[in-house]
Design an enzyme around this catalytic site. Sequence first.
Site, PDB file in Angstrom:
ATOM      1  N   CYS A  27       0.673  -1.590  -0.307  1.00 23.22           N
ATOM      2  CA  CYS A  27      -0.268   0.534   0.224  1.00 23.22           C
ATOM      3  C   CYS A  27       1.202   1.430  -0.030  1.00 23.22           C
ATOM      4  CB  CYS A  27      -0.853  -0.098   1.123  1.00 23.22           C
ATOM      5  SG  CYS A  27      -2.373  -0.893   1.536  1.00 23.22           S
ATOM      6  N   HIS A  74      -9.069   2.741  -2.503  1.00 22.56           N
ATOM      7  CA  HIS A  74      -7.273   2.394  -1.973  1.00 22.56           C
ATOM      8  C   HIS A  74      -7.385   2.328  -3.306  1.00 22.56           C
ATOM      9  CE1 HIS A  74      -3.664   1.861  -0.221  1.00 22.56           C
ATOM     10  NE2 HIS A  74      -3.776   0.772   0.495  1.00 22.56           N
ATOM     11  N   CYS A 134      -0.064   2.714   6.490  1.00 24.25           N
ATOM     12  CA  CYS A 134       0.365   1.714   6.501  1.00 24.25           C
ATOM     13  C   CYS A 134       0.853   0.324   5.361  1.00 24.25           C
ATOM     14  CB  CYS A 134      -0.386   1.055   7.437  1.00 24.25           C
ATOM     15  SG  CYS A 134      -2.228   0.540   6.889  1.00 24.25           S
TER      16      CYS A 134
END
Length: 411
Positions: free
Chosen positions: A92, A367, A397
């Site tokens: 991510c 996302h 994160c």
Amino acid sequence: MPDALIIDACRTPRGVGKAGKGALSGIHPQQLGATVLRALATRTGIDTADVDDIVWGCSAQVATQSGDLGRMSALDAGYDVRASAVTLDRFCGSGITSVNMAASSIMAGAEDLVIAGGCEMMSMEGRRGGSGPMMMDSGNLRLRARHPQSHQGVCADAIATLEGITRRDVDALGLESQKRAAHAIANGHFDKSLVLVHREDGSLALDHEEYPRPQTTMEGLSALKPAFPAIADYAIDDKGTTYRGLILQKYPDLNIDFMHHAGNSSGVVDGAAAILLASPAYARAHGLKPRARVVAMANMGDSPTLMLNAPVPATRKVLAKAGLTVDDIDLFEINEAFAVVAEKYIRDLELDRAKVNVNGGSIALGHPIGATGSILIGTVLDELERRDLKRGLVTMCAAGGMAPAIIIERI
């Protein structure tokens, strides 16, 4: 050491990341990446032959996203063949890391004009390269004894339990994300960076954020069942190991309170973003007006078992590198991978909620893993300009228990 200047940033709208259902799902990832790269060149008027490198983020580098997506997207965009590219994966965190690496090369004096960004087609079938659970191949089974790594949703619920964060807390943050995103969209806060996406035949594919649910209510969120109890007890090998069991290896007395669901977790979407960075000398010589400079960058690791807790130490590290405190930061962007990530971040750093994710976050907007970090940097830059503020900090994160971070300052 020269500054790394941010000249411009752009991104696509985010489309629902379901095959055959989202507006972007039928578009090749190279074409989606090309959309933002082409727009960036058009908006700034750069000669693409001058681009020293393109640093691109993409987490699932398989199937149509394999084969150095950054390079293929640049070629698809019509860039000069001399514009090289590399594609990286920090899960991510890829979209922040691509910017940090691009800035680092400029600050080191190695390069003068670099593009950073990323793309992720969450709608792509088989994007994890197979049917097995992530990080459960034979090599990683050996690692499990030292660093058990669970499912990220189960980690989110475990962290909330350990921190005393309640279901009402995470639902309230999810609702606020929707409210802020709806207000930002209605008032055009994203318009400066947004570029339209067209299909190969020239027809319009998407011109708006497809994922938000502005009709969300607290009552509706409270009625949703937690998403991860069944996953927690899913057997991931022939020995009966479960995701819950992996966490219990490190926290044997933990009775996980499951509370995350689709309404307080990040949305699954497709999207791409790109940011142009230059050295001061190049910007002056070519008449490029910088919008911001990179103040500091940092990377941080934390517990792989809990996975999602590195943004707080990453923030403290990048602030220390810059010689700043949280009070020196005007706006924060912390990726809402799960509501607990942002909630813990705000609590641990004692932040004013009015300065954090002011236009909503990934719970409302989605996302697209490899692109999100670059999207957030562009978002905070636009908002600093809109509010006439100075500094923004972005972090998120990443799987494996990591977090990159960056501080930018308006010029």
